[in-house]
Design a protein around this motif. Structure first.
Motif, short mmCIF file in Angstrom:
data_model
loop_
_atom_site.label_atom_id
_atom_site.label_comp_id
_atom_site.label_asym_id
_atom_site.label_seq_id
_atom_site.Cartn_x
_atom_site.Cartn_y
_atom_site.Cartn_z
N GLU A 98 0.84 -1.21 0.00
CA GLU A 98 0.00 0.00 0.00
C GLU A 98 0.88 1.25 0.00
O GLU A 98 0.61 2.22 -0.72
CB GLU A 98 -0.92 0.00 1.23
CG GLU A 98 -1.98 -1.10 1.18
CD GLU A 98 -2.85 -1.17 2.45
OE1 GLU A 98 -3.67 -2.08 2.54
OE2 GLU A 98 -2.69 -0.31 3.35
N SER A 119 -8.13 -1.54 4.09
CA SER A 119 -6.70 -1.44 3.84
C SER A 119 -5.93 -1.60 5.15
O SER A 119 -6.45 -1.31 6.24
CB SER A 119 -6.38 -0.08 3.22
OG SER A 119 -6.72 0.94 4.14
N LEU A 157 -7.66 0.43 -2.20
CA LEU A 157 -6.69 1.52 -2.16
C LEU A 157 -6.57 2.18 -3.53
O LEU A 157 -6.57 3.42 -3.64
CB LEU A 157 -5.32 1.00 -1.71
CG LEU A 157 -4.30 2.13 -1.54
CD1 LEU A 157 -4.53 2.86 -0.22
CD2 LEU A 157 -2.87 1.61 -1.60
#
Ligand code: FAD
Length: 434
Positions: free
Chosen positions: A70, A375, A427
């Motif tokens: 991420e 996330s 994301l």
């Protein structure tokens, strides 16, 4: 002009300074190391790794691996630099710590919007936007001011770090290279023990002299970073099922599994230094030399660094911070990094980044960036900002990430891979907002 004061050029502060500066915001980055060092920092470089050189797992079946991916997608400077200075460590992202910090320092010094101020910041300016990323070893003066500002007791407990030995001092006639279950490229060095050797070592370890802790510090030792002698004291075989587990390793000299194995992991780029995996310790240094030299293969080991224990400081974020990591009772004070209770290197980078992005959005009149718990980063921010009793710092883990909705996947690895895929799709859909 838009200007932000960032306190601390550690993992969180360095990432935050980059995120702000690249968005055209002027940053005054305070770092005290050239004048005053904490108990654990040794260099004057930014983004110093104070203990292990591993940033944890780097695959999507692991929450720390997910968080790294991420961060990559969100243009994290520190993860980019970590990828560049990677050293072999199986499935983990471990780095050459010198190269890593050197590169961070150079990159930030080269940015026009960043002014470095080599001072300890003690007084928190009232009329400026401030991001406090001074870490688990925040200077005492600043700690006191933060305590006054937050009107709560400051929390802290003790953390531990493992010793490091030189490669050339390891007796490779006894130790052997191999990765557990044949995964990876034999990155680890393994020191085998038979039953007798183990019990001699064990008895010495549990009776060794430790650095005394005060009673209230005793209570606050962090489970995830428990000193090896403490683990040993919970039972004479606990180590054999924990950091010294022999499973998945076959001694090439005997073609058998040993009774116990101490693993060593490469600590620098050139492979000159190795750390004792899981050997965080609070033993006195002389005792460490005496007892760890009993490990077969380490009888003449040269210890370049002994294990240590240190305080760890964090605020009660769950009550104090909103979801943008701003102090609820202030318009301009933000927190990022381990001081928020986001535990470990990668979570510190993540919360430093999120605080910086939200400061930038506020200055630019944009909506805040709140990632939800699909996330790993969103889950971490949620964990540290949602009210709860007995708040304790935590690193990335699937326990706090939302998980599957209705879908059932039995196999744990497959399930985690699926959750990670959902996280990354989510994301990607949010990247337009930044
Ligand atoms: P830091 O990286 O510590 O950066 C804070 C910076 O602020 C420092 O450079 C400090 O000098 C500076 N500073 C402090 N006060 C002031 C002030 N008043 N003015 C100006 N500058 C100031 N995490 C892991 O993932 N793996 C590990 O193996 C590990 N081992 C650890 C061992 C020890 C002994 C400690 C204390 C922590 C360990 N941690 C580990 C946790 C680790 O510290 C954090 O994950 C990470 O470094 C925190 O990042 P940060 O940016 O919040 O703080």
């Amino acid at each position: 002009t838009k200007e932000v004061i960032v306190v601390g050029a550690g993992l969180a502060g360095s990432e935050a300074a980059y995120q702000l500066a690249k968005r055209g915001i002027k940053v005054k980055l305070y770092e005290m190391k050239s004048k005053k060092k904490t108990e654990a920092h040794k260099t004057e470089k930014f983004g110093e790794l104070v203990c292990s050189n591993s940033l944890g797992a780097d695959n999507l079946a692991n929450a720390s691996g997910l968080m790294k991916e991420e961060l990559r997608r969100m243009d994290s400077l520190l993860i980019k630099i970590a990828d560049k200075h990677r050293v072999p460590a199986g499935q983990a992202l471990a780095v050459d710590r010198e190269g890593f910090s050197e590169d961070i320092t150079k990159s930030l010094k080269a940015m026009e919007n960043i002014e470095i101020i080599e001072e300890e910041l003690v007084e928190i300016p009232k009329d400026k936007i401030v991001l406090i990323a001074s870490g688990p070893l925040t200077s005492h003066g600043l700690s006191q001011k933060i305590g006054e500002l937050t009107h709560t007791d400051y929390l802290y407990f003790y953390d531990a770090a493992a010793p490091i030995v030189t490669f050339e001092s390891i007796n490779m006639d006894i130790a052997y290279r191999q990765s557990r279950y044949g995964k990876g490229d034999g990155e680890y060095i393994n020191c085998p023990m038979n039953k007798e050797e183990y019990y001699n070592f064990y008895n010495a370890l549990v009776s060794a002299e430790r650095v005394p802790l005060k009673a209230f510090e005793e209570e606050k030792i962090f489970d995830a970073c428990m000193p090896v002698e403490r683990i040993a004291m919970t039972g004479e075989k606990t180590l054999v099922f924990g950091p010294l587990k022999p499973k998945g390793l076959t001694n090439p000299k005997t073609d058998k599994m040993d009774y116990a194995v101490v693993q060593l992991r490469q600590d620098d780029k050139d492979g000159r230094l190795y750390n004792l995996v899981g050997f965080q310790t609070n033993l006195k240094w002389g005792e460490q030399k005496r007892i760890f030299s009993m490990i077969p293969g380490l009888e003449n080991a040269d210890f370049v660094r002994y294990g240590v224990m240190h305080r760890n400081t964090f605020i009660n974020s769950t009550e104090l911070l909103d979801k943008t990591l701003k102090l609820k009772n202030s318009e301009n004070i933000y927190f990022g990094g381990q001081i928020t209770g986001s535990e470990g290197y990668v979570s510190s980078i993540a919360t430093g980044m999120m605080a910086a992005i939200n400061i930038a959005h506020k200055l630019e009149g944009k909506a805040p960036l709140i990632l939800d718990d699909r996330s790993a980063i969103g889950a971490m921010v949620k964990y540290i900002t949602e009210e709860k009793k007995n708040f304790q710092p935590m690193g990335p883990n699937f326990g706090i990430i939302r998980g599957l909705d209705g879908e059932r996947i039995r196999d744990k690895k497959e399930r985690y891979m699926r959750i990670s895929q959902i996280a990354l799709d989510y994301l990607d859909s949010k990247l337009g907002e930044i």
